[in-house]
Motif scaffolding. Structure first.
Motif, mmCIF file in Angstrom:
data_model
loop_
_atom_site.group_PDB
_atom_site.id
_atom_site.type_symbol
_atom_site.label_atom_id
_atom_site.label_comp_id
_atom_site.label_asym_id
_atom_site.label_seq_id
_atom_site.Cartn_x
_atom_site.Cartn_y
_atom_site.Cartn_z
ATOM 1 N N HIS A 27 0.863 -1.181 0.000
ATOM 2 C CA HIS A 27 0.000 0.000 0.000
ATOM 3 C C HIS A 27 0.902 1.235 0.000
ATOM 4 O O HIS A 27 2.025 1.190 0.503
ATOM 5 C CB HIS A 27 -0.895 0.025 1.236
ATOM 6 N N PHE A 28 0.390 2.308 -0.558
ATOM 7 C CA PHE A 28 1.126 3.573 -0.594
ATOM 8 C C PHE A 28 0.297 4.629 0.116
ATOM 9 O O PHE A 28 -0.879 4.834 -0.210
ATOM 10 C CB PHE A 28 1.380 4.011 -2.043
ATOM 11 N N TYR A 29 0.898 5.288 1.073
ATOM 12 C CA TYR A 29 0.245 6.370 1.826
ATOM 13 C C TYR A 29 0.837 7.699 1.378
ATOM 14 O O TYR A 29 2.050 7.913 1.463
ATOM 15 C CB TYR A 29 0.472 6.161 3.322
ATOM 16 N N CYS A 30 -0.018 8.603 0.865
ATOM 17 C CA CYS A 30 0.444 9.928 0.467
ATOM 18 C C CYS A 30 0.467 10.833 1.692
ATOM 19 O O CYS A 30 -0.562 11.040 2.348
ATOM 20 C CB CYS A 30 -0.454 10.526 -0.617
ATOM 21 N N GLU A 31 1.625 11.374 1.979
ATOM 22 C CA GLU A 31 1.802 12.219 3.158
ATOM 23 C C GLU A 31 1.210 13.616 2.984
ATOM 24 O O GLU A 31 1.139 14.364 3.955
ATOM 25 C CB GLU A 31 3.290 12.307 3.497
ATOM 26 N N ILE A 62 4.196 1.820 2.080
ATOM 27 C CA ILE A 62 5.180 2.731 1.483
ATOM 28 C C ILE A 62 4.619 4.133 1.670
ATOM 29 O O ILE A 62 3.437 4.374 1.408
ATOM 30 C CB ILE A 62 5.361 2.415 -0.016
ATOM 31 N N LYS A 63 5.430 5.065 2.126
ATOM 32 C CA LYS A 63 4.964 6.432 2.369
ATOM 33 C C LYS A 63 5.736 7.404 1.490
ATOM 34 O O LYS A 63 6.928 7.247 1.263
ATOM 35 C CB LYS A 63 5.140 6.801 3.848
ATOM 36 N N GLY A 64 5.022 8.402 0.992
ATOM 37 C CA GLY A 64 5.643 9.412 0.144
ATOM 38 C C GLY A 64 4.585 10.354 -0.397
ATOM 39 O O GLY A 64 3.594 10.624 0.262
ATOM 40 N N ILE A 65 4.795 10.817 -1.635
ATOM 41 C CA ILE A 65 3.898 11.772 -2.272
ATOM 42 C C ILE A 65 3.332 11.115 -3.529
ATOM 43 O O ILE A 65 4.069 10.625 -4.370
ATOM 44 C CB ILE A 65 4.647 13.073 -2.662
ATOM 45 N N CYS A 66 1.984 11.120 -3.659
ATOM 46 C CA CYS A 66 1.324 10.514 -4.820
ATOM 47 C C CYS A 66 1.504 11.391 -6.059
ATOM 48 O O CYS A 66 1.859 12.574 -5.937
ATOM 49 C CB CYS A 66 -0.154 10.257 -4.527
ATOM 50 N N PRO A 67 1.256 10.845 -7.263
ATOM 51 C CA PRO A 67 1.417 11.645 -8.491
ATOM 52 C C PRO A 67 0.552 12.906 -8.539
ATOM 53 O O PRO A 67 1.000 13.941 -9.019
ATOM 54 C CB PRO A 67 1.006 10.674 -9.606
ATOM 55 N N ASP A 68 -0.693 12.830 -8.028
ATOM 56 C CA ASP A 68 -1.554 14.021 -8.037
ATOM 57 C C ASP A 68 -0.964 15.136 -7.211
ATOM 58 O O ASP A 68 -0.972 16.302 -7.617
ATOM 59 C CB ASP A 68 -2.951 13.680 -7.490
ATOM 60 N N CYS A 69 -0.464 14.822 -6.030
ATOM 61 C CA CYS A 69 0.123 15.845 -5.154
ATOM 62 C C CYS A 69 1.479 16.314 -5.673
ATOM 63 O O CYS A 69 1.837 17.487 -5.515
ATOM 64 C CB CYS A 69 0.260 15.303 -3.731
#
Length: 72
Positions: A27-31, A62-69
């Protein structure tokens, strides 16, 4: 699985009676926007632990910034 914000969410298991480690995925979490994305094609890594331990779940976040943000 814990979704990155301290909120518990549940994954769908494809097994008939119980989940196995092979059902668990990344899973990816957008910070920035706090959204969680399922990466069902990325399996949780298989790990070798001592025989006396029984694995019931794996949290592969997985944590970071999504493409939209990222594009803003």
């Amino acid at each position: 699985m814990e979704d990155g914000r301290g909120i518990t969410k549940y994954e769908i298991c494809h097994g008939e009676h119980h989940c196995s480690v092979s059902d668990m995925h990344a899973h990816f979490y957008c910070e920035r926007c706090n959204r969680v994305f399922c990466f069902e094609d990325i399996n949780a890594p298989e790990i070798n632990i001592p025989d006396a331990f029984q694995v019931r779940s794996v949290n592969f976040m997985i944590k970071g910034i999504c493409p939209d943000c990222h594009d803003k």
